[in-house]
Enzyme design. Structure first.
Site, short mmCIF file in Angstrom:
data_model
loop_
_atom_site.label_atom_id
_atom_site.label_comp_id
_atom_site.label_asym_id
_atom_site.label_seq_id
_atom_site.Cartn_x
_atom_site.Cartn_y
_atom_site.Cartn_z
N GLY A 196 65.11 -36.74 -5.79
CA GLY A 196 66.50 -37.15 -5.95
C GLY A 196 66.60 -38.39 -6.81
N GLY A 245 69.82 -41.23 -8.80
CA GLY A 245 71.22 -41.61 -8.94
C GLY A 245 71.32 -43.00 -9.51
N GLY A 259 68.74 -45.60 -8.05
CA GLY A 259 67.31 -45.52 -8.30
C GLY A 259 66.81 -44.10 -8.15
N VAL A 311 64.35 -41.27 -5.69
CA VAL A 311 63.73 -40.97 -4.40
C VAL A 311 62.54 -40.05 -4.63
CG1 VAL A 311 64.04 -40.00 -2.10
CG2 VAL A 311 65.93 -41.21 -3.21
N LYS A 327 62.43 -44.47 -1.45
CA LYS A 327 63.59 -44.78 -2.31
C LYS A 327 63.26 -46.01 -3.14
CE LYS A 327 68.60 -45.45 -2.01
NZ LYS A 327 69.75 -45.53 -1.07
N ASP A 331 80.16 -43.58 1.98
CA ASP A 331 79.79 -42.50 1.06
C ASP A 331 79.43 -41.24 1.84
OD1 ASP A 331 79.46 -41.37 -1.42
OD2 ASP A 331 77.40 -42.06 -1.69
#
Length: 467
Positions: A161, A163, A166, A168, A182, A280
């Site tokens: 992942g 975004g 940063g 993951v 992360k 979020d």
């Protein structure tokens, strides 16, 4: 000269000669200096140790970045009275016994992708067997070398992942524990801020429906957080086809995930002080374990708030389609903002649609508005995800829709608490609003309709007179 010095040194003072007294004094001074040196050295080390140790009982503080204002319970942010009328109409339909079409009648549960629940046991610590490294009050302090080895030197193949915060990575610790690492972006100052926000939000909390923060790495410019790894994807992947090779989530599995998420938010909002507003909530931030238990993740935008306080932001953060209207319009944030976002996720699970989808016809782009229109037209069966092989029963669908509609109420003060939401979804009763409130809204709507009718009549009379 020498003989005079000798006579002076051998001169007696009591039972001791002068030279003996001098030797004893020098020895005593040496001992005192040695003791003081050891004591000062020990004290210095103790202070350094205390400076790097955060007591477990210490409450996280983030007051320098939070502006608190008192809550005005008398105020409201009602910018959509038609929504309230629509919710009231749906409640009345249920009370009057309106039924859904036969296509939603209960069928035998077959082909469920929800595996049987395994008995709960005390799982061994994922940090078991790791070498003891310096701890800062909680979790494990990983070295950069530890995480390089765990993620194959942060290889592209390990990325799961990314975004604006940063990247993951999936990794495996030396004790064979799978983890999610992360790695925050090395923006000057921003990485430290993001690191502090996430650590303060989740570092000290423990709940079975919150993804567990195992530890961290602070080395040079590197700021990394190490989480337990969930290998069953997230709710977004299951709802929108990325996990199609495993099948589709059944209705029971969806509700189980949403109930777990509601309980996690209830814990953050109501059980700890200061409360944590996630900010979020979305389907991609709801991870799942092998038993389809929800694990709420990603606290990079979280805010810590005291009791009866809001946060006023000059820059709205979150994900488009999930953000509460009062927060998007004015920057006013509190736990009811999370409730709205949760309601959107619940509707997403019911419909299988994205909150905003520009590929759909104009009237269907915004899921919440489309769903309320469908409910108003009593096309209830049309809102259920077409991928569900076994549709929910009438009562199950009513319960979920009513709960979601209450969560996305445009008036934040009228949204339920997350503990109430969890009870609504688990209860066999419909989560209808109090009768007095329904009567008040009904009278208010009737009065508004009467005034509108009178205005139209006056306009007609004026037009006739002119003719």
């Amino acid at each position: 000269m020498t003989s005079q010095l000798k006579r002076t040194l051998t001169k007696r003072y009591g039972v001791l000669e002068l030279w003996e007294i001098i030797v004893i004094a020098l020895f005593a001074a040496f001992i005192v200096i040695l003791v003081l040196s050891v004591w000062l050295s020990f004290r210095k080390k103790s202070k350094r140790s205390n400076a790097t140790t955060l007591p477990v009982t210490q409450s996280p503080r983030f007051t320098e970045e939070i502006k608190e204002i008192s809550v005005d319970h008398g105020s409201s942010n009602n910018n959509g009275t038609s929504y309230q009328t629509l919710d009231e109409k749906f409640v009345e339909d249920i009370e009057n016994g309106d039924k859904f079409s036969g296509s939603l009648e209960k069928k035998p549960l077959v082909g469920s992708h929800l595996p049987p629940s395994t008995p709960s046991t005390t799982a061994p610590s994922p940090l078991l067997g790791l070498p003891e490294v310096s701890h800062i009050g909680w979790g494990h302090w990983f070295t950069l070398r530890d995480l390089q080895l765990a993620t194959n030197h942060f290889s592209k193949e390990s990325i799961i992942g990314d975004g604006g915060y940063g990247v993951v990575y999936h990794g495996t610790l030396t004790n064979k524990t799978p983890v999610a690492v992360k790695k925050l972006l090395n923006n000057p100052g921003q990485a430290d801020k993001d690191f502090r926000v996430e650590v303060e939000a989740i570092g000290h909390v423990r709940h079975k429906n919150l993804v567990r923060l195992l530890g961290y790495c602070v080395e040079g410019t590197h700021r990394m957080l190490v989480y337990e790894y969930m290998n069953n994807g997230n709710l977004e992947q299951w709802l929108h086809g990325d996990m199609i090779h495993k099948g589709h989530l059944t209705w029971e599995a969806r509700i189980k995930v949403l109930v777990g998420t509601a309980k996690a938010l209830a814990y953050l909002h109501e059980a700890i002080e200061p409360k944590v507003v996630h900010r979020d909530i979305k389907s991609s931030n709801i991870l799942m374990d092998d038993n389809f238990d929800a694990k709420l993740s990603d606290f990079g935008l979280a805010k810590l708030l005291g009791a009866d306080s809001n946060y006023v932001s000059t820059r709205v953060m979150g994900t488009f389609g999930y953000v509460a209207p009062e927060y998007a319009n004015s920057g006013l944030l509190n736990e009811k903002s999370d409730v709205y976002s949760y309601g959107v996720v619940l509707l997403e699970a019911i419909t299988g649609r994205y909150p905003v989808d520009y590929a759909r016809p104009k009237e269907e782009v915004h899921m919440v508005e489309w769903l309320k229109l469908m409910v108003q037209q009593k096309q209830f069966e049309e809102v259920v995800d077409k991928e569900l092989e076994i549709k929910p029963t009438t009562s199950e669908l009513k319960r979920a829709l009513l709960t979601a509609l209450r969560c996305v109420d445009p008036d934040a003060d009228k949204r339920p608490k997350m503990s109430q939401v969890a009870r609504m979804l688990e209860s066999d009763e419909y989560p209808v609003m109090p009768r007095e409130e329904r009567r008040r809204r009904r009278n208010q709507n009737a009065e508004t309709h009467r005034e509108s009718t009178d205005t139209n009549k006056d306009n007609d009379i004026t037009t006739d007179a002119k003719i």
